[in-house]
Design an enzyme around this catalytic site. Structure first.
Site, PDB file in Angstrom:
ATOM      1  CG  ASP A  67       0.146 -19.449 -28.083  1.00  0.00           C
ATOM      2  OD1 ASP A  67      -0.842 -18.784 -28.179  1.00  0.00           O
ATOM      3  OD2 ASP A  67       0.637 -20.316 -29.017  1.00  0.00           O
ATOM      4  CG  ASN A 135       6.532 -25.635 -37.308  1.00  0.00           C
ATOM      5  OD1 ASN A 135       5.337 -25.665 -36.842  1.00  0.00           O
ATOM      6  ND2 ASN A 135       7.589 -25.183 -36.723  1.00  0.00           N
ATOM      7  CG  HIS A 137       3.485 -24.571 -34.302  1.00  0.00           C
ATOM      8  ND1 HIS A 137       4.367 -23.539 -34.966  1.00  0.00           N
ATOM      9  CD2 HIS A 137       2.337 -23.890 -34.298  1.00  0.00           C
ATOM     10  CE1 HIS A 137       3.508 -22.272 -35.577  1.00  0.00           C
ATOM     11  NE2 HIS A 137       2.269 -22.771 -34.894  1.00  0.00           N
ATOM     12  CD  GLU A 142       7.779 -23.389 -33.621  1.00  0.00           C
ATOM     13  OE1 GLU A 142       7.349 -24.186 -33.991  1.00  0.00           O
ATOM     14  OE2 GLU A 142       7.546 -22.141 -33.692  1.00  0.00           O
TER      15      GLU A 142
END
Ligand code: F6R
Length: 241
Positions: A67, A135, A137, A142
């Site tokens: 990314d 979280n 990811h 996400e």
């Protein structure tokens, strides 16, 4: 999923290096899927040390990164291009032409996603290194991202912006969007090596290993991968013992 619990960050990095070294030694032309963030820095240090001491060569290795922040130029020291050069590429004999990452500054973001997906179709990762967000990811996928997703633009979750703000002068400077490989691109790798350390990752690690396979916890998709190794320190393994 194979789970290796280590006492601390150093041991996690050393174990991760063993997995990586086997891939590179077996195939000097391997395609490595790489990640940024603080978690894999110790692994990259070990790769550099090994290159310096033992001469392991990266000259025919190719890489694809997960990314990149949208809007950041590669010259920005917060860009992931800069991160990869600084933490790995500038210290081994890799040819920068063989390294790939989304272009954060692309004027046409949809065209850039298409270009990267076409590239990934031709470059199946022999190994994909991953960290995990608090979280759940992976890359910048996400919670709620479809398992069938390919490279796309994401609006970063508030928790990710907050987590990543430690790398920036202020939270306002954290880009709100990023390019990311999709979950399908990640699952296409022949082998997955996911690393996690620190107690703020314990809940996400639980979701990765023992939770329900659900798009609400993107990392849980890895339970469906045939060759996935998690290397984790004791603090992050707290809830899976
Ligand atoms: C980085 C990436 C992210 C990180 C994750 C954990 O390329 O894709 O998913 O792996 O946010 O970040 P750290 O390692 O900084 O805790």
């Amino acid at each position: 999923m194979k789970v290796i619990v280590c006492k601390d960050y150093d041991e996690m990095s050393a174990k991760a290096f063993e997995v990586m070294a086997e891939v590179v030694k077996n195939n000097p032309k391997a395609i490595l899927g790489l990640a940024t963030g603080s978690t894999p820095i110790g692994l990259y240090k070990k790769m550099i040390e090994d290159h310096e001491k033992n001469g392991t060569s990266y000259k025919d290795i190719k890489t694809v990164n997960l990314d990149e922040y949208a809007g950041l130029d590669y010259s920005s020291d917060q860009s992931y291009v800069y991160f990869m050069r600084h933490n790995l590429f500038d210290h081994v004999d890799i040819d920068l032409k063989n390294t790939n990452i989304e272009n954060g500054k692309a004027a046409d973001r949809q065209a850039e996603c298409k270009r990267y997906n076409e590239l990934l179709e031709k470059m199946q990762q022999d190994i994909q290194v991953l960290g995990i967000g608090s979280n759940g990811h992976i890359a910048f996928n996400e919670p709620g991202t479809p398992f069938g997703s390919v490279t796309h633009i994401v609006d970063l979750a508030e928790s990710t912006i907050k987590d990543n703000s430690r790398m920036f002068a202020s939270i306002d400077e954290v880009p709100r969007q990023a390019f990311t490989m999709g979950l399908k691109n990640i699952m296409n790798a022949k082998k997955i090596l996911i690393l996690a350390n620190g107690k703020n990752k314990a809940k996400a690690v639980y979701g990765l290993v023992k939770g329900e396979v659900t798009e609400n916890v993107p990392a849980s998709v890895l339970q469906l991968h045939p060759d996935c190794t998690l290397v984790v320190d004791e603090a992050a393994a707290e809830l899976i013992k």
